[in-house]
Design a protein around this motif. Structure first.
Motif, PDB file in Angstrom:
ATOM      1  N   TYR A 109       0.843  -1.192   0.000  1.00 38.13           N
ATOM      2  CA  TYR A 109       0.000   0.000   0.000  1.00 38.13           C
ATOM      3  C   TYR A 109       0.879   1.244   0.000  1.00 38.13           C
ATOM      4  O   TYR A 109       1.827   1.350   0.772  1.00 38.13           O
ATOM      5  CB  TYR A 109      -0.915   0.020   1.227  1.00 38.13           C
ATOM      6  N   ASN A 110       0.541   2.182  -0.883  1.00 38.52           N
ATOM      7  CA  ASN A 110       1.322   3.406  -1.059  1.00 38.52           C
ATOM      8  C   ASN A 110       0.447   4.404  -1.826  1.00 38.52           C
ATOM      9  O   ASN A 110      -0.693   4.076  -2.152  1.00 38.52           O
ATOM     10  CB  ASN A 110       2.635   3.090  -1.803  1.00 38.52           C
ATOM     11  N   PRO A 111       0.933   5.601  -2.133  1.00 37.06           N
ATOM     12  CA  PRO A 111       0.077   6.567  -2.835  1.00 37.06           C
ATOM     13  C   PRO A 111      -0.428   6.099  -4.198  1.00 37.06           C
ATOM     14  O   PRO A 111      -1.440   6.597  -4.694  1.00 37.06           O
ATOM     15  CB  PRO A 111       0.984   7.794  -2.992  1.00 37.06           C
ATOM     16  N   HIS A 112       0.253   5.115  -4.810  1.00 37.84           N
ATOM     17  CA  HIS A 112      -0.179   4.605  -6.117  1.00 37.84           C
ATOM     18  C   HIS A 112      -1.106   3.405  -5.987  1.00 37.84           C
ATOM     19  O   HIS A 112      -1.769   3.027  -6.946  1.00 37.84           O
ATOM     20  CB  HIS A 112       1.034   4.242  -6.969  1.00 37.84           C
ATOM     21  N   GLN A 113      -1.124   2.795  -4.803  1.00 37.41           N
ATOM     22  CA  GLN A 113      -1.985   1.647  -4.508  1.00 37.41           C
ATOM     23  C   GLN A 113      -2.534   1.867  -3.103  1.00 37.41           C
ATOM     24  O   GLN A 113      -1.992   1.364  -2.126  1.00 37.41           O
ATOM     25  CB  GLN A 113      -1.189   0.334  -4.594  1.00 37.41           C
ATOM     26  N   LEU A 114      -3.599   2.657  -3.030  1.00 35.65           N
ATOM     27  CA  LEU A 114      -4.136   3.075  -1.731  1.00 35.65           C
ATOM     28  C   LEU A 114      -4.876   1.953  -1.020  1.00 35.65           C
ATOM     29  O   LEU A 114      -5.612   1.187  -1.654  1.00 35.65           O
ATOM     30  CB  LEU A 114      -5.087   4.255  -1.908  1.00 35.65           C
ATOM     31  N   PRO A 115      -4.716   1.876   0.295  1.00 31.52           N
ATOM     32  CA  PRO A 115      -5.561   0.989   1.084  1.00 31.52           C
ATOM     33  C   PRO A 115      -6.939   1.617   1.218  1.00 31.52           C
ATOM     34  O   PRO A 115      -7.135   2.767   0.817  1.00 31.52           O
ATOM     35  CB  PRO A 115      -4.837   0.953   2.436  1.00 31.52           C
ATOM     36  N   PRO A 116      -7.895   0.912   1.803  1.00 30.98           N
ATOM     37  CA  PRO A 116      -9.200   1.533   2.030  1.00 30.98           C
ATOM     38  C   PRO A 116      -9.077   2.639   3.087  1.00 30.98           C
ATOM     39  O   PRO A 116      -8.786   2.367   4.241  1.00 30.98           O
ATOM     40  CB  PRO A 116     -10.084   0.389   2.530  1.00 30.98           C
ATOM     41  N   LEU A 117      -9.225   3.863   2.659  1.00 24.97           N
ATOM     42  CA  LEU A 117      -9.117   5.021   3.546  1.00 24.97           C
ATOM     43  C   LEU A 117     -10.396   5.843   3.472  1.00 24.97           C
ATOM     44  O   LEU A 117     -11.101   5.807   2.481  1.00 24.97           O
ATOM     45  CB  LEU A 117      -7.937   5.911   3.123  1.00 24.97           C
ATOM     46  N   LYS A 118     -10.641   6.601   4.532  1.00 22.77           N
ATOM     47  CA  LYS A 118     -11.746   7.566   4.545  1.00 22.77           C
ATOM     48  C   LYS A 118     -11.164   8.953   4.298  1.00 22.77           C
ATOM     49  O   LYS A 118      -9.983   9.193   4.551  1.00 22.77           O
ATOM     50  CB  LYS A 118     -12.451   7.535   5.899  1.00 22.77           C
ATOM     51  N   GLN A 119     -11.993   9.842   3.815  1.00 25.44           N
ATOM     52  CA  GLN A 119     -11.597  11.234   3.598  1.00 25.44           C
ATOM     53  C   GLN A 119     -10.861  11.748   4.841  1.00 25.44           C
ATOM     54  O   GLN A 119     -11.333  11.604   5.955  1.00 25.44           O
ATOM     55  CB  GLN A 119     -12.832  12.079   3.331  1.00 25.44           C
ATOM     56  N   GLY A 120      -9.673  12.325   4.639  1.00 23.25           N
ATOM     57  CA  GLY A 120      -8.920  12.917   5.732  1.00 23.25           C
ATOM     58  C   GLY A 120      -7.979  11.980   6.471  1.00 23.25           C
ATOM     59  O   GLY A 120      -7.219  12.430   7.328  1.00 23.25           O
ATOM     60  N   ASP A 121      -8.019  10.675   6.167  1.00 25.27           N
ATOM     61  CA  ASP A 121      -7.103   9.739   6.818  1.00 25.27           C
ATOM     62  C   ASP A 121      -5.667  10.006   6.378  1.00 25.27           C
ATOM     63  O   ASP A 121      -5.421  10.692   5.381  1.00 25.27           O
ATOM     64  CB  ASP A 121      -7.457   8.290   6.473  1.00 25.27           C
ATOM     65  N   ILE A 122      -4.742   9.419   7.102  1.00 28.40           N
ATOM     66  CA  ILE A 122      -3.317   9.566   6.814  1.00 28.40           C
ATOM     67  C   ILE A 122      -2.743   8.209   6.431  1.00 28.40           C
ATOM     68  O   ILE A 122      -2.993   7.210   7.113  1.00 28.40           O
ATOM     69  CB  ILE A 122      -2.572  10.120   8.047  1.00 28.40           C
ATOM     70  N   LEU A 123      -1.965   8.177   5.359  1.00 24.12           N
ATOM     71  CA  LEU A 123      -1.204   6.994   4.963  1.00 24.12           C
ATOM     72  C   LEU A 123       0.243   7.256   5.365  1.00 24.12           C
ATOM     73  O   LEU A 123       0.856   8.226   4.912  1.00 24.12           O
ATOM     74  CB  LEU A 123      -1.303   6.762   3.455  1.00 24.12           C
ATOM     75  N   LEU A 124       0.779   6.403   6.239  1.00 21.97           N
ATOM     76  CA  LEU A 124       2.143   6.535   6.733  1.00 21.97           C
ATOM     77  C   LEU A 124       2.936   5.306   6.323  1.00 21.97           C
ATOM     78  O   LEU A 124       2.565   4.194   6.679  1.00 21.97           O
ATOM     79  CB  LEU A 124       2.130   6.675   8.263  1.00 21.97           C
ATOM     80  N   ASN A 125       3.990   5.512   5.534  1.00 21.87           N
ATOM     81  CA  ASN A 125       4.844   4.382   5.168  1.00 21.87           C
ATOM     82  C   ASN A 125       6.276   4.821   4.924  1.00 21.87           C
ATOM     83  O   ASN A 125       6.577   6.004   4.820  1.00 21.87           O
ATOM     84  CB  ASN A 125       4.296   3.605   3.969  1.00 21.87           C
ATOM     85  N   GLY A 126       7.176   3.840   4.853  1.00 22.06           N
ATOM     86  CA  GLY A 126       8.576   4.050   4.527  1.00 22.06           C
ATOM     87  C   GLY A 126       8.818   3.567   3.104  1.00 22.06           C
ATOM     88  O   GLY A 126       8.185   4.022   2.165  1.00 22.06           O
ATOM     89  N   HIS A 127       9.731   2.615   2.946  1.00 25.33           N
ATOM     90  CA  HIS A 127      10.010   1.893   1.704  1.00 25.33           C
ATOM     91  C   HIS A 127      10.758   2.685   0.633  1.00 25.33           C
ATOM     92  O   HIS A 127      11.707   2.178   0.056  1.00 25.33           O
ATOM     93  CB  HIS A 127       8.737   1.295   1.123  1.00 25.33           C
ATOM     94  N   THR A 128      10.374   3.914   0.363  1.00 23.74           N
ATOM     95  CA  THR A 128      11.015   4.666  -0.725  1.00 23.74           C
ATOM     96  C   THR A 128      12.339   5.290  -0.301  1.00 23.74           C
ATOM     97  O   THR A 128      13.116   5.699  -1.152  1.00 23.74           O
ATOM     98  CB  THR A 128      10.105   5.799  -1.238  1.00 23.74           C
TER      99      THR A 128
END
Length: 190
Positions: A109-128
């Motif tokens: 899951y990343n900005p190109h393959q989003l998990p199920p999120l609701k409006q305003g949620d935050i996606l936090l990851n490393g990897h890049t």
């Protein structure tokens, strides 16, 4: 509550030691690791101070302080030598004054393959290995915030060896010396 967030140690005892010194200096309550703890992976050169056994010896005594998600370089063999769980693909955090944070490594899951999120949620990851603070929009027009602390041991695109601090509704990016270089608060720009 104060969280320190770090990613992509990749077996570097040198940078793991500096990360743990920063954790103590920050006085954080927990250290959230976003994966790729022991192995450098086939696409990366060996990081400075590569010594996975030393990383194990530094992290295991801190097991009650650690929260982790699994990176693409983390395997069942790693779990056999680590005394804290590292195999969760993701977790959800409900942070006061911040909201829901979907925490993952970033290879699934990343900005190109989003998990199920609701409006305003935050996606936090490393990897890049690249620090990020961006607003992203999905195909339905919902907006989310994407955050990445960068890498402790193998920073890319000219970024610093870095981590993040979450406290009182704000995320702050810092180099391993503890110098701030970016801050984001809910409902503001980076």
């Amino acid at each position: 509550m104060k969280l320190m967030i770090a990613s992509d140690i990749h077996g570097s005892a040198l940078y793991c030691r500096q990360m743990l010194e920063a954790y103590r200096r920050e006085g954080a309550d927990r250290l959230l690791l976003l994966g790729d703890i022991l192995y450098h992976g086939p696409r990366n050169d060996l990081p400075g101070g590569y010594a996975p056994k030393e990383v194990i010896a530094m992290l295991n005594p801190m097991k009650e302080h650690l929260l982790c998600v699994r990176g693409n370089c983390d395997t069942e063999v790693d779990q056999m030598v680590l005394d804290f769980p590292v195999m969760a693909e993701y977790c959800l955090l409900e942070l006061p004054r911040t909201g829901t944070v979907f925490v993952t490594h970033g290879h699934v899951y990343n900005p190109h393959q989003l998990p199920p999120l609701k409006q305003g949620d935050i996606l936090l990851n490393g990897h890049t290995h690249v620090p990020a603070c961006e607003e992203i929009m999905d195909m339905e027009g919902r907006t989310y915030r994407y955050l990445n602390p960068g890498s402790v041991s193998i920073p890319k695109e000219g970024s610093a060896h870095s981590y993040m601090i979450w406290e009182d509704g704000a995320f702050t990016w810092k180099n391993l010396e503890g110098e701030d270089y970016m801050t984001w608060k809910t409902d503001s720009r980076c």
